[in-house]
Scaffold this active site. Sequence first.
Site, PDB file in Angstrom:
ATOM      1  N   GLY A   1       4.509  31.205 -30.211  1.00  0.00           N
ATOM      2  CA  GLY A   1       3.825  32.322 -29.582  1.00  0.00           C
ATOM      3  C   GLY A   1       3.176  33.286 -30.546  1.00  0.00           C
TER       4      GLY A   1
ATOM      5  N   PRO B   1       5.000  26.739 -33.421  1.00  0.00           N
ATOM      6  CA  PRO B   1       3.668  27.342 -33.360  1.00  0.00           C
ATOM      7  C   PRO B   1       2.625  26.333 -32.907  1.00  0.00           C
ATOM      8  CG  PRO B   1       4.196  26.762 -35.610  1.00  0.00           C
ATOM      9  CD  PRO B   1       5.430  26.458 -34.797  1.00  0.00           C
ATOM     10  N   GLY B   2       1.670  26.772 -32.143  1.00  0.00           N
ATOM     11  CA  GLY B   2       0.540  25.930 -31.733  1.00  0.00           C
ATOM     12  C   GLY B   2      -0.759  26.633 -32.027  1.00  0.00           C
TER      13      GLY B   2
ATOM     14  N   CYS C   1     -20.451  28.410 -10.349  1.00  0.00           N
ATOM     15  CA  CYS C   1     -20.647  29.230  -9.147  1.00  0.00           C
ATOM     16  C   CYS C   1     -19.467  30.164  -8.925  1.00  0.00           C
ATOM     17  CB  CYS C   1     -20.883  28.339  -7.930  1.00  0.00           C
ATOM     18  SG  CYS C   1     -22.445  27.465  -8.001  1.00  0.00           S
TER      19      CYS C   1
END
Length: 471
Positions: free
Chosen positions: A272, A315-316, A389
Amino acid sequence: MLSESRPLVPEWLVTPDDANALPDGVWPGSAARGDNGVLALGGVPATDLRDRFGTPLYVVDEPGVRHRARRVRAAFAAAAARHGTRARVYYAGKAFLCTEVVRWVTDEGLGVDVATGGELAVALAAGADPARLGMHGNNKSVAELTQAVDAGVASIVVDSAIEVERLAAIADRRDVVQPVLVRIVTGVHAETHDFLATAHEDQKFGFALADAPAIVARIRELPSVEFAGLHCHIGSQIFGTAGFEQSASRMVDLCAQLLEDGPVPTLNLGGGFGIAYTSVDDPTPIDALAEGIVAGVARECEVRGIPVPALAFEPGRAVVGRAGVTLYEVGTVKPVRVSDDLQRRYVAVDGGMSDNPRTALYAAHYSARIASRISDADPELARVVGKHCESGDIVVDAEYLPGDIAPGDLLAVPATGAYCFSLANTYNYVPRPPVVAVGGGQARIIVRGETIDDLLARDVGLAAPTTEDTP
């Protein structure tokens, strides 16, 4: 929050002296403008990337990902060693996963954390060692658990009492012992978007602290599963160490309680860790982050008179986020008068919430720059929007772009390496873009882009071709 003096402008957004400049910390380290003003990524001009691969286009700086993976691994290993333990780092695959990225991070010494059978299949297809994989998920199916057990995944993070029994039965039928971690909700409320906070009590993940001893006792009773430790995760895109240290204190309390009946080999504190998306973001340097968290764990263990367990982190975004840039082509530009004396310029590009839904989902902020040229025009307030849209189809909510931005300009949005490709969709039947890796002046596709034919191929309502229709 909007400024009172500038009602359309977030308080943090300042008018740049130069709307062509690339703010430090937001762009890949290889990002630079050439003598002709064209932005280059990994030594490859953005205009060349557009001409070869089209737009929208995800661009990932491979040396940047590798460098960051090495830095994160080294930071946590060094911090752990200073406090008499060891640390393992798993790359959180949900941030951005494909076989090439798996190879990059495992080459640099990281394990891989997966959350579904699909992510597990990608990691295994890339040749990742199952002994360096961990598996998450709050509702892992029997098929997914079986897949993980059969592959020999090092640890499975259990999320419910049902899952413990389900996994134990699978492992028993295969006559193996499956190591498991128990996910804990620590009650620490991270300062992030509500949908990114995962440690508050009223949400779908994990066990409450009060319920953990009973579930660990049950795991210790079952011969086919092995209690390998505890896991927690307080959220995503978090700056500073205070939340992590508070969560660690509660986890160490639980460790001390559980040690009375057996070992607690590993404490996994999740990930995170935040990155910079705009020039005002100030993420904590990884070395300071690692030392702060590990020192906090060691301090709490010393107070309670227990050894510091082996640690793990996931961690990413912190590995891959800054390495990514998305390229778009501008299609239309129009001024929109918001009131008698207020006007905003809307810049519409050829992608949008199909390739980056984070702005719509989390009110995320991004930066943007013209990538195909330098402009001498004064900066003007703009909103970068997509082609879908939806009025909420916003890529960059507020940014100062040169006032002469025009159709055909190439626009670059940095810090899109995490959770853009992963969350991509085909809303309005817009195919998902390709992913190109750059580095050393070279570029190559690592994930093929979709085509309309790909989308139509899934529609069983289309008539099958007859023999006469087939060449």
